[in-house]
Scaffold this active site. Structure first.
Site, PDB file in Angstrom:
ATOM      1  CB  THR A  63       0.628  -4.851   0.943  1.00  0.00           C
ATOM      2  OG1 THR A  63      -0.007  -5.723  -0.005  1.00  0.00           O
ATOM      3  CG2 THR A  63      -0.413  -3.930   1.562  1.00  0.00           C
ATOM      4  CE1 TYR A 126       3.452  -1.368   2.667  1.00  0.00           C
ATOM      5  CE2 TYR A 126       4.788  -1.858   4.602  1.00  0.00           C
ATOM      6  CZ  TYR A 126       3.555  -1.735   3.999  1.00  0.00           C
ATOM      7  OH  TYR A 126       2.410  -1.977   4.734  1.00  0.00           O
TER       8      TYR A 126
END
Length: 297
Positions: A63, A126
């Protein structure tokens, strides 16, 4: 017999929220490293099988949004390929899998909240890795629910709310981005929703409408500066010092990874199929701030 849910991860906001909010008739087995390491595929199947789950929730993820720009391969391995492996284990066990995903799969240019069938187009490493995870899960098993959420905060870990409260301790004014829109969403509300979705999937195996991609975010929308103002207003209401918010542009706060300007998610489908509708963001945010400040006393 209760519903046994195996959850990947241990320290993440959603996993910690799930462990706190386990409903009657359910059991959560949170699998931590080294027993399960999403960067090491050899650990995934043995750890998940040993948990003897009725449902698998893949909540662990890479994350670090900005760091992913310099570690795209690691992000892809954890968020993309490992998600597919967890789904393959679920398929082999004949059970459903829930994959947590993100608003970052979109480019943020749409002029309205995103629906599940809108075109994806991640603008960061991401986001690309999370989209790959969605695709890998769908390829591994039809018995899945991908839950996209956004702007997660909670009393746990690192998040925007805790950062604002920390900055308020030493500052009278905080600059906050005011040109990114989203739906601030409590991890505690996400946890409650996951339990409902998990039970629906386990108890109604033949209902295809319960499977697929769903958006799961709080009701209402805001820019980050609105959220900061709400945090500081609640702090002041509880006797804390007043803190002003200076509204700034994204260009005034450059980061390695680009963020979607529009992270709003339309959660209508989730409400219609699973009967899940998250609370208004202001209500859950107020409760979170109150709890964090009480913990400081």
């Amino acid at each position: 017999m209760g519903l046994r849910i195996a959850v990947t991860g241990w320290t993440g906001q959603v996993v910690r929220a799930m462990l706190e909010r386990v409903p009657v008739g359910a059991e959560v087995v949170a699998i931590r490293r080294p027993e399960l390491d999403l960067a090491d595929y050899r650990t995934i199947a043995p750890a998940l099988r040993a948990a003897r789950p009725d449902v698998i929730v893949n909540a662990a993820a890479y994350t670090a949004v900005d760091q992913a720009e310099s570690e795209p391969d690691l992000a892809m391995r954890v968020n993309g390929q490992a998600a597919g492996e967890a789904a393959r284990v679920a398929a082999a066990l004949g059970i459903p899998v829930i994959q947590l995903s993100t608003d970052y799969v979109f480019d943020g240019t749409l002029g309205r909240p995103y629906r599940e069938d809108d075109a994806t187009g991640p603008i960061s490493a991401y986001g690309a890795s999370k989209l790959a995870g969605e695709q890998a899960v769908a390829a591994a098993t039809a018995n899945h629910a991908v839950l996209r959420t956004a702007w997660i905060y909670s009393p746990f870990g690192k998040n925007f709310v805790k950062t604002m409260l920390r900055l308020a301790e030493t500052r009278d004014e905080v600059g906050v981005v005011a040109d990114q829109q989203g739906c601030p969403t409590s991890a505690l509300d996400i946890a409650d929703a996951i339990f409902t979705v998990a039970r629906n999937l386990a108890e109604r195996p033949g209902e295809a409408s319960l499977r697929g991609i769903f958006h799961m975010a709080a009701r209402g929308e805001a820019v980050w500066a609105d959220v900061a103002e709400a945090i500081f207003a609640e702090q002041a209401r509880l006797g804390g010092k007043p803190v002003a918010v200076k509204r700034i542009a994204t260009t005034d706060y450059p980061t390695p990874a680009r963020r979607p300007a529009n992270s709003r998610l339309d959660s209508t489908k989730l409400a219609a199929t699973h009967g899940v509708s998250l609370p208004q963001w202001q209500d859950s945010l107020s409760a979170c701030v109150k709890r964090l400040l009480a913990d400081q006393e």
